[in-house]
Design an enzyme around this catalytic site. Structure first.
Site, PDB file in Angstrom:
ATOM      1  N   TYR A 104     -53.405 -20.722  -7.370  1.00  0.00           N
ATOM      2  CA  TYR A 104     -52.865 -20.627  -6.011  1.00  0.00           C
ATOM      3  C   TYR A 104     -54.013 -20.277  -5.068  1.00  0.00           C
ATOM      4  O   TYR A 104     -54.729 -19.300  -5.291  1.00  0.00           O
ATOM      5  CB  TYR A 104     -51.763 -19.559  -5.898  1.00  0.00           C
ATOM      6  CG  TYR A 104     -51.250 -19.443  -4.482  1.00  0.00           C
ATOM      7  CD1 TYR A 104     -50.362 -20.383  -3.978  1.00  0.00           C
ATOM      8  CD2 TYR A 104     -51.702 -18.433  -3.639  1.00  0.00           C
ATOM      9  CE1 TYR A 104     -49.934 -20.316  -2.652  1.00  0.00           C
ATOM     10  CE2 TYR A 104     -51.273 -18.363  -2.317  1.00  0.00           C
ATOM     11  CZ  TYR A 104     -50.385 -19.306  -1.833  1.00  0.00           C
ATOM     12  OH  TYR A 104     -49.972 -19.245  -0.523  1.00  0.00           O
ATOM     13  N   ASP A 130     -62.046 -17.244  -5.849  1.00  0.00           N
ATOM     14  CA  ASP A 130     -61.045 -16.774  -4.887  1.00  0.00           C
ATOM     15  C   ASP A 130     -60.590 -15.381  -5.317  1.00  0.00           C
ATOM     16  O   ASP A 130     -59.795 -15.225  -6.232  1.00  0.00           O
ATOM     17  CB  ASP A 130     -59.881 -17.772  -4.873  1.00  0.00           C
ATOM     18  CG  ASP A 130     -58.750 -17.360  -3.938  1.00  0.00           C
ATOM     19  OD1 ASP A 130     -58.736 -16.199  -3.477  1.00  0.00           O
ATOM     20  OD2 ASP A 130     -57.870 -18.203  -3.682  1.00  0.00           O
ATOM     21  N   LYS A 179     -56.273 -10.728   1.758  1.00  0.00           N
ATOM     22  CA  LYS A 179     -55.225  -9.726   1.475  1.00  0.00           C
ATOM     23  C   LYS A 179     -55.668  -8.266   1.464  1.00  0.00           C
ATOM     24  O   LYS A 179     -55.211  -7.473   2.261  1.00  0.00           O
ATOM     25  CB  LYS A 179     -54.614 -10.041   0.109  1.00  0.00           C
ATOM     26  CG  LYS A 179     -53.743 -11.275   0.110  1.00  0.00           C
ATOM     27  CD  LYS A 179     -52.984 -11.382  -1.204  1.00  0.00           C
ATOM     28  CE  LYS A 179     -51.889 -12.400  -1.168  1.00  0.00           C
ATOM     29  NZ  LYS A 179     -52.296 -13.779  -1.422  1.00  0.00           N
ATOM     30  N   TYR A 225     -41.330 -19.140   2.669  1.00  0.00           N
ATOM     31  CA  TYR A 225     -40.647 -20.000   1.694  1.00  0.00           C
ATOM     32  C   TYR A 225     -39.126 -19.878   1.790  1.00  0.00           C
ATOM     33  O   TYR A 225     -38.454 -19.640   0.792  1.00  0.00           O
ATOM     34  CB  TYR A 225     -41.137 -19.672   0.276  1.00  0.00           C
ATOM     35  CG  TYR A 225     -42.552 -20.138   0.032  1.00  0.00           C
ATOM     36  CD1 TYR A 225     -42.799 -21.343  -0.618  1.00  0.00           C
ATOM     37  CD2 TYR A 225     -43.641 -19.403   0.481  1.00  0.00           C
ATOM     38  CE1 TYR A 225     -44.097 -21.793  -0.811  1.00  0.00           C
ATOM     39  CE2 TYR A 225     -44.944 -19.841   0.293  1.00  0.00           C
ATOM     40  CZ  TYR A 225     -45.163 -21.041  -0.360  1.00  0.00           C
ATOM     41  OH  TYR A 225     -46.445 -21.485  -0.543  1.00  0.00           O
TER      42      TYR A 225
HETATM   43  C1  LIG Z   1     -52.494 -14.968  -0.943  1.00  0.00           C
HETATM   44  C2  LIG Z   1     -53.598 -15.763  -1.510  1.00  0.00           C
HETATM   45  C3  LIG Z   1     -54.232 -16.766  -0.743  1.00  0.00           C
HETATM   46  C4  LIG Z   1     -53.806 -17.101   0.673  1.00  0.00           C
HETATM   47  O1  LIG Z   1     -53.957 -16.038   1.541  1.00  0.00           O
HETATM   48  P1  LIG Z   1     -53.098 -15.990   2.907  1.00  0.00           P
HETATM   49  O2  LIG Z   1     -53.636 -14.813   3.632  1.00  0.00           O
HETATM   50  O3  LIG Z   1     -51.670 -15.841   2.502  1.00  0.00           O
HETATM   51  O4  LIG Z   1     -53.351 -17.260   3.630  1.00  0.00           O
HETATM   52  C5  LIG Z   1     -55.254 -17.476  -1.341  1.00  0.00           C
HETATM   53  N1  LIG Z   1     -55.656 -17.212  -2.593  1.00  0.00           N
HETATM   54  C6  LIG Z   1     -55.085 -16.260  -3.345  1.00  0.00           C
HETATM   55  C7  LIG Z   1     -55.592 -16.005  -4.724  1.00  0.00           C
HETATM   56  C8  LIG Z   1     -54.033 -15.503  -2.839  1.00  0.00           C
HETATM   57  O5  LIG Z   1     -53.455 -14.569  -3.588  1.00  0.00           O
END
Ligand SMILES: *Cc1c(COP(=O)(O)O)cnc(C)c1O
Length: 438
Positions: free
Chosen positions: A152, A253, A282, A24
């Site tokens: 997100y 997610d 992550k 970013y």
């Molecule tokens: C960071 C994140 C993503 C994306 O993961 P990347 O490895 O950066 O592509 C998707 N969902 C959530 C909740 C995240 O924190």
């Protein structure tokens, strides 16, 4: 590294600033990145020799601090035997052992695993599975997603389309992004009483549009990069019931929350629910190497496999990279062998107590903590860079965004470093707000 090699940091940073995109950021970057040369535990060594306490865990990832000896050892062994091999037609123990752990530990019913290399792509695969599920059931009109605001899910095109429409990238790409349904974000905080009104907006979209909706996507309990908001478990429970009632899949997610951060192994456990599809990323390798996964129920895999064309058409080159799988297995074993619940309670108690004094500071809109996460929300959104610099002066690495100053330290951060971290955060906020006449 060759110890006699002393890089010319001025030249390196200048090259970086001119040629390399950072997350970013502009290019050339008006804000010079800070050189780092070493990590150990919760300490980051900067190029100028300063040692700072890490408050970010490299964006949720480094659960047990950097360079964990058991994870490193597992990686060393793997790198000497087979750092990578294609997954098309071939398989290996690291992938199988890791899949077993994920199936055993994740909420019930999730027993099929798809390995990918990043969180965004894990979400892409989740979305593809959900849409293909309904195509396989000859209901192709169910191809939209429903999500909540302030979410997100990643930076790729499918995931950008389900990030928050205001603080995401919808304006820029509005002609290109798929159009999905957005319900209001959950409003009631984590421990606020249940309220059926909170989910009413989401329910009414499901009532009207369930025939067009393949799945609901949501970050369980903690909305991360879309606002660092915590919401009550009963919302998730109600969401699970609504998804069943309206025949819509639920995609959870847990890329940020998976593996303990909220105080449960998976945030879904707060509500006692199982999603149809779950994404992990992550935190999966404890911050040592990139790896992500999409878990699904057998109902999903069977439906897709019995449908037309009968395969899931996805297959990344580095799928199930053995080195990354080994790191993930070691990461999970280290977690389960550690007193992680006690550690998270310790961090929660400390952050709750130490950040509380910011509640009465002028310019602070809210202070909230959950699990091993502390968030200070300011009224202004233009002080992040100053607070980051002030924290660094106090020996603490923070990476605020917008109004949000937040920390999610490694679970095993030594108490003294945790105290330095919270003091650095509190002082840098107070100092910066005072200097900016708030
Ligand atoms: C960071 C994140 C993503 C994306 O993961 P990347 O490895 O950066 O592509 C998707 N969902 C959530 C909740 C995240 O924190």
């Amino acid at each position: 590294m060759n110890p006699s090699h002393t890089p010319n940091w001025n030249a390196l940073l200048e090259y970086d600033r001119e040629h390399i995109w950072h997350p970013y950021a502009k290019l050339p970057n008006p804000i010079e990145a800070i050189g780092v040369i070493r990590t150990q535990g919760s300490i980051i060594t900067l190029a100028d020799g300063r040692e700072v306490v890490d408050g970010m865990s490299s964006w949720w990832a480094a659960l047990h601090g950097y360079n964990h000896p058991k994870i490193q050892q597992a990686m060393h062994e793997q790198i000497d035997t087979m750092p990578h091999i294609m997954f098309g037609g071939l398989t290996h123990e690291p992938a199988i052992e890791l899949a077993k752990r994920l199936v055993d530990l994740s909420p019930t019913g999730l027993d099929k695993v798809f390995f990918v290399d990043s969180g965004s792509v894990a979400m892409e695969v989740a979305i593809k599975m959900a849409i293909q599920y309904w195509i396989s059931l000859t209901r192709p009109a169910k191809n939209k997603l429903l999500t909540v605001r302030n979410g997100y899910h990643g930076d790729t095109f499918a995931t950008m389309a389900i990030c928050d429409p205001i603080n995401g990238m919808h304006h820029l790409f509005s002609d290109v992004l798929s159009k999905h349904f957005f319900a209001p974000a959950p409003q009631m905080g984590f421990s606020e009483p249940s309220d059926n009104q909170d989910i009413a907006g989401l329910k009414s979209i499901l009532e009207q549009h369930h025939n067009e909706i393949a799945a609901v996507t949501i970050e369980p309990i903690v909305q991360g990069a879309g606002g660092m908001r915590f919401y009550r478990p009963n919302y998730l429970k109600q969401l699970r019931e609504l998804c069943d009632e309206f025949e819509v899949l639920l995609i959870a997610d847990e890329i940020a929350t998976g593996f303990g951060r909220t105080g449960k192994l998976f945030a879904c456990e707060w509500a006692g629910i199982s999603p149809d599809i779950l994404t992990l990323g992550k935190t999966l390798t404890g911050g040592h190497i990139t790896l992500a996964a999409t878990l699904a129920t057998s109902r999903i895999s069977e439906t897709i496999s019995n449908g037309n064309p009968g395969i899931l058409a996805h297959g990344p080159t580095y799928m199930a990279n053995p080195l990354a799988c080994r790191a993930a297995i070691a990461n999970i074993d280290v977690l389960l062998d550690s007193p992680w619940q006690d550690n998270i309670q310790r961090i929660y108690d400390h952050l709750t107590e130490s950040l509380a004094e910011l509640k009465k500071v002028n310019g602070v809109a809210d202070v909230r903590t959950l699990g091993a996460i502390g968030v200070v929300e300011l009224e202004r959104d233009d002080l992040g860079a100053k607070i980051q610099a002030a924290a660094l002066e106090q020996g603490v690495w923070l990476r605020p965004f917008g109004k949000l100053i937040y920390t999610m330290p490694a679970y095993n951060i030594p108490q003294r470093q945790l105290e330095q971290l919270s003091a650095g955060l509190v002082n840098s906020v107070i100092q910066t707000l005072a200097q900016n006449n708030l």
